[in-house]
Design a protein around this motif. Structure first.
Motif, mmCIF file in Angstrom:
data_model
loop_
_atom_site.group_PDB
_atom_site.id
_atom_site.type_symbol
_atom_site.label_atom_id
_atom_site.label_comp_id
_atom_site.label_asym_id
_atom_site.label_seq_id
_atom_site.Cartn_x
_atom_site.Cartn_y
_atom_site.Cartn_z
ATOM 1 N N CYS A 128 -5.271 -2.077 6.631
ATOM 2 C CA CYS A 128 -4.690 -1.284 7.723
ATOM 3 C C CYS A 128 -5.489 -0.009 7.997
ATOM 4 N N GLY A 157 -7.850 1.259 5.350
ATOM 5 C CA GLY A 157 -9.001 1.353 4.461
ATOM 6 C C GLY A 157 -8.761 1.882 3.063
ATOM 7 N N SER A 158 -7.527 1.941 2.610
ATOM 8 C CA SER A 158 -7.309 2.401 1.236
ATOM 9 C C SER A 158 -7.802 1.347 0.248
ATOM 10 N N CYS A 186 0.842 -1.192 0.000
ATOM 11 C CA CYS A 186 0.000 0.000 0.000
ATOM 12 C C CYS A 186 0.880 1.245 0.000
ATOM 13 N N HIS A 240 0.194 4.007 1.244
ATOM 14 C CA HIS A 240 0.040 4.819 2.450
ATOM 15 C C HIS A 240 1.197 4.538 3.393
ATOM 16 N N LEU A 241 1.174 3.405 4.071
ATOM 17 C CA LEU A 241 2.249 3.089 5.012
ATOM 18 C C LEU A 241 2.858 1.715 4.779
ATOM 19 N N GLY A 242 2.540 1.098 3.642
ATOM 20 C CA GLY A 242 3.252 -0.110 3.252
ATOM 21 C C GLY A 242 2.651 -1.440 3.661
ATOM 22 N N CYS A 243 1.438 -1.466 4.171
ATOM 23 C CA CYS A 243 0.800 -2.758 4.460
ATOM 24 C C CYS A 243 0.553 -3.503 3.141
ATOM 25 N N PRO A 297 -6.605 6.753 2.651
ATOM 26 C CA PRO A 297 -5.490 7.708 2.762
ATOM 27 C C PRO A 297 -4.330 7.474 1.790
ATOM 28 N N CYS A 357 -6.610 -2.361 1.262
ATOM 29 C CA CYS A 357 -5.645 -2.419 2.351
ATOM 30 C C CYS A 357 -6.432 -2.398 3.653
#
Ligand code: FES
Length: 143
Positions: free
Chosen positions: A106, A108-109, A84, A86-89, A121, A104
């Motif tokens: 983590c 909700g993306s 992802c 956003h933060l890589g999940c 996000p 994702c």
């Protein structure tokens, strides 16, 4: 005189070691990294028939990197980083027949089947991978 000569020899050796370490570090920094170089090579990931049916997607590993490989309803292959933006999940394929997408869990993306960020996000689309077919073999590479 012998003591002075001994100390000069030891200090000279230490100085050479120090200079060698610094120069080696600079050269290593300036040269392209070999680690991860395999990511730019075309790597076989399977045959066309065994990998996916049209409309499916799943995660494979390219080294340590999770990669989402997708086969569209028309049989075209696409590949994206499964991280992802956003933060890589790690994203998941949501096999919704009406609106398949990647999600994702983590924060909700969501991403459409072209990797475009459509909700949540995540600030940008998924990073694409090159995927090509040679005979019946699929090959993949970053970028
Ligand atoms: S890491 Fe995917 S939405 Fe935050």
């Amino acid at each position: 005189v012998k003591r002075r000569s001994f100390l000069e020899t030891v200090l000279g050796g230490w100085s050479l070691l120090l200079v060698g370490t610094v120069v080696g570090g600079i050269v290593q920094y300036l040269l392209p990294r070999r680690e991860g170089g395999a990511a730019h090579e075309m790597i076989p990931i399977g045959t066309v028939d065994e990998l996916l049916r049209p409309g499916e997607a799943r995660i494979i590993r390219l080294g340590k990197a999770p990669v989402m490989v997708e086969r569209t309803a028309t049989g075209q292959y696409k590949a994206f980083s499964a991280r992802c933006t956003h933060l890589g999940c790690t994203i998941q394929f949501m096999d919704d027949k009406l609106s398949p997408h990647f999600a994702c869990n983590c924060h909700g993306s969501q991403f459409d089947m072209n990797g475009k960020n459509i909700a949540g996000p995540a600030p940008r689309p998924l990073d694409p991978y090159r995927i090509t077919q040679r005979g019946s073999t699929l090959l993949i590479a970053a970028g």
